[in-house]
Write a protein that holds these residues in place. Structure first.
Motif, PDB file in Angstrom:
ATOM      1  N   UNK A   1       0.107  13.655   2.677  1.00 15.19           N
ATOM      2  CA  UNK A   1       0.912  12.428   2.753  1.00 15.19           C
ATOM      3  C   UNK A   1       1.771  12.268   1.502  1.00 15.19           C
ATOM      4  N   UNK A   2       1.173  12.476   0.350  1.00 12.41           N
ATOM      5  CA  UNK A   2       1.897  12.299  -0.904  1.00 12.41           C
ATOM      6  C   UNK A   2       3.089  13.239  -0.982  1.00 12.41           C
TER       7      UNK A   2
ATOM      8  N   UNK B   1       7.307  11.897  -0.644  1.00 12.35           N
ATOM      9  CA  UNK B   1       8.035  11.921  -1.917  1.00 12.35           C
ATOM     10  C   UNK B   1       7.223  11.406  -3.085  1.00 12.35           C
ATOM     11  N   UNK B   2       5.901  11.566  -3.014  1.00 11.95           N
ATOM     12  CA  UNK B   2       5.049  11.211  -4.151  1.00 11.95           C
ATOM     13  C   UNK B   2       4.394   9.860  -4.079  1.00 11.95           C
TER      14      UNK B   2
ATOM     15  N   UNK C   1      -5.699  11.349  -7.852  1.00 13.54           N
ATOM     16  CA  UNK C   1      -4.286  11.770  -7.787  1.00 13.54           C
ATOM     17  C   UNK C   1      -3.564  11.258  -6.548  1.00 13.54           C
ATOM     18  N   UNK C   2      -4.282  10.669  -5.588  1.00 18.13           N
ATOM     19  CA  UNK C   2      -3.620  10.126  -4.397  1.00 18.13           C
ATOM     20  C   UNK C   2      -3.723   8.599  -4.357  1.00 18.13           C
TER      21      UNK C   2
ATOM     22  N   UNK D   1       2.658  -0.118  -0.840  1.00 13.56           N
ATOM     23  CA  UNK D   1       2.307   0.634  -2.050  1.00 13.56           C
ATOM     24  C   UNK D   1       1.283   1.722  -1.763  1.00 13.56           C
ATOM     25  N   UNK D   2       0.576   1.609  -0.642  1.00 12.25           N
ATOM     26  CA  UNK D   2      -0.385   2.613  -0.212  1.00 12.25           C
ATOM     27  C   UNK D   2      -0.395   2.605   1.305  1.00 12.25           C
ATOM     28  N   UNK D   3      -0.844   3.711   1.878  1.00  7.56           N
ATOM     29  CA  UNK D   3      -0.772   3.879   3.339  1.00  7.56           C
ATOM     30  C   UNK D   3      -2.100   3.671   4.038  1.00  7.56           C
ATOM     31  N   UNK D   4      -3.192   3.643   3.281  1.00 12.06           N
ATOM     32  CA  UNK D   4      -4.514   3.524   3.897  1.00 12.06           C
ATOM     33  C   UNK D   4      -5.470   2.813   2.956  1.00 12.06           C
TER      34      UNK D   4
END
Length: 428
Positions: free
Chosen positions: A190-191, A195-196, A246-247, A266-269
């Motif tokens: 995902x990261x 794009x990070x 790191x994620x 800001x986060x996906x999960x």
């Protein structure tokens, strides 16, 4: 006798003295009810989201008793209030929620709590058996009526997954991470595809989820000796969490940045015990309705959280307060609370109710949350948490993980910080 054991027993004596003062002070409560007189108001004290707003309106209409709902957002702020109420013998609500992490601490002096058994019908066979038993104090009194359990899942943003090239269907998403290593790899994919951008909110959320999957002693052993630094279950959860740094978006759970992160993407999960659904929806806002969905948790389930409703001895209205607690924990009320905010029922009738089993959550893309969470209930095993589990988790485990996550300490240094602070926070 070990130093830890001696320290724990000395601290236990000190706390017993404090809470005994609270129990004695409660006996001098000036707000004594008049025999047979119905109270004009009862105070219900909770934390987080219990889904009681509409139920309260119904109870007020049915009984003519005004219910004042006092909510504290964070459990970490809620617990010190209860400690203060018990120590001073005043200030507590007529009905208060006790989360599993603090329940054992307050069992240390059962005289502070009303025995509900003589005041309500016999419900001993109505709930998950282990949940009912945990509501009893050491002297046998029924200290709390069961509310919910915190069966685990993952809440994820479908739009962010799609933008990063990941599948969005909940079955396909669940298949991405049968274990924690797969979850980490998905986060890195995902990261890279986004794009990070960060995949999860924080490593402490990972730690909480992993911690309650272990099915073994955590910060305490069965004799309530502190074993935080030597517990294999705690070390496994720690190692799982630090591997995810790191994620991570590195936002502390319950912080303003965390709350804002739901709207901002800001986060996906994030990890979602059932009771978290309402909090995710409230933080994300109406504009993100239908963008969230619910998938399985890595490692195959677990239980994070759950509470009971209790009546402090200092309440002036024991009988009416017990009736309110009984109403809110009934099968019908537990189903309605689940539909409102997500707390997962523990009442056996509620767990078989078609309205629960067939319920789909519109906010979470019509996810069949009744089925998703209901199927996991039978797999939940009670874990011995120890008397000051919550204090160790919030004041030792969490801060040490955050110090590592934020680069303030190396992993070994952070672990040593945790084990040192756990001895202090866990003394009882």
């Amino acid at each position: 006798m070990s130093l830890t054991t001696r320290r724990s027993r000395l601290a236990a004596s000190a706390l017993a003295a404090i809470t005994a003062i609270g129990g004695l002070a409660a006996c001098g409560n000036d707000d004594e009810p008049v025999a047979g007189e119905k109270p004009g108001k009862l105070v219900l004290e909770t934390f987080g989201e219990f889904g009681y707003e509409e139920l309260i309106k119904q109870y007020e209409k049915d009984t003519g008793i005004k219910i004042e709902l006092r909510k504290t957002a964070q459990l970490g702020e809620y617990r010190p209030k209860l400690v203060r109420y018990l120590a001073t013998g005043k200030g507590a609500g007529d009905v208060v929620a006790l989360e599993e992490g603090i329940l054992n601490e307050f069992k240390s002096n059962p005289r502070n709590w009303v025995d509900l058994a003589p005041l309500v019908d016999d419900h001993s066979t109505d709930y998950l058996p282990w949940k009912w038993e945990l509501g009893k104090a050491p002297d046998g009194r029924l200290m709390g009526l069961p509310t919910d359990v915190g069966s685990l899942a993952v809440c994820y943003r479908k739009d962010l997954f799609e933008a990063a090239g990941l599948p969005t269907d909940r079955e396909q998403v669940s298949a991405l991470w049968p274990d924690w290593d797969s979850f980490l790899q998905t986060g890195r994919t995902y990261k890279q595809g986004s794009g990070g951008k960060a995949f999860i909110d924080s490593v402490t959320a990972v730690a909480d989820a992993a911690l309650f999957q272990q099915g073994a002693d955590l910060f305490y052993d069965k004799e309530n000796n502190i074993i935080a630094g030597t517990s294999p279950a705690v070390k496994t959860a720690w190692d799982t969490a630090v591997s995810m740094a790191d994620i991570s978006a590195k936002v502390a759970t319950w912080s303003p940045e965390w709350s804002a992160g739901f709207k901002q993407g800001s986060f996906a999960a994030t990890f979602c015990p059932s009771w978290m659904l309402g909090i995710v929806a409230d933080n994300s806002g109406e504009e993100n309705k239908g963008k969230w969905d619910v998938a399985a948790v890595p490692g195959g389930g677990g239980n994070w959280g759950g509470s009971w409703l209790a009546v402090p001895e200092q309440s002036a209205h024991h009988e009416e307060a017990a009736k309110l607690a009984e109403f809110l924990t009934s099968a019908a009320s537990q189903v309605e609370a689940f539909k409102a905010k997500g707390p997962l029922p523990t009442h056996l009738e509620a767990l078989q109710d078609e309205a629960f089993l067939s319920y789909t959550n519109e906010y979470f893309s019509d996810a069949p949350t009744g089925k998703i969470f209901g199927e996991s209930v039978s797999k939940i095993e009670p874990i011995h948490l120890g008397p000051k589990h919550q204090a160790v988790k919030e004041n030792a485990f969490g801060p040490a993980l955050r110090s590592f996550e934020n680069g303030q300490a190396g992993e070994d240094e952070a672990w040593q910080q945790f084990t040192k602070d756990a001895e202090i926070q866990g003394a009882f």
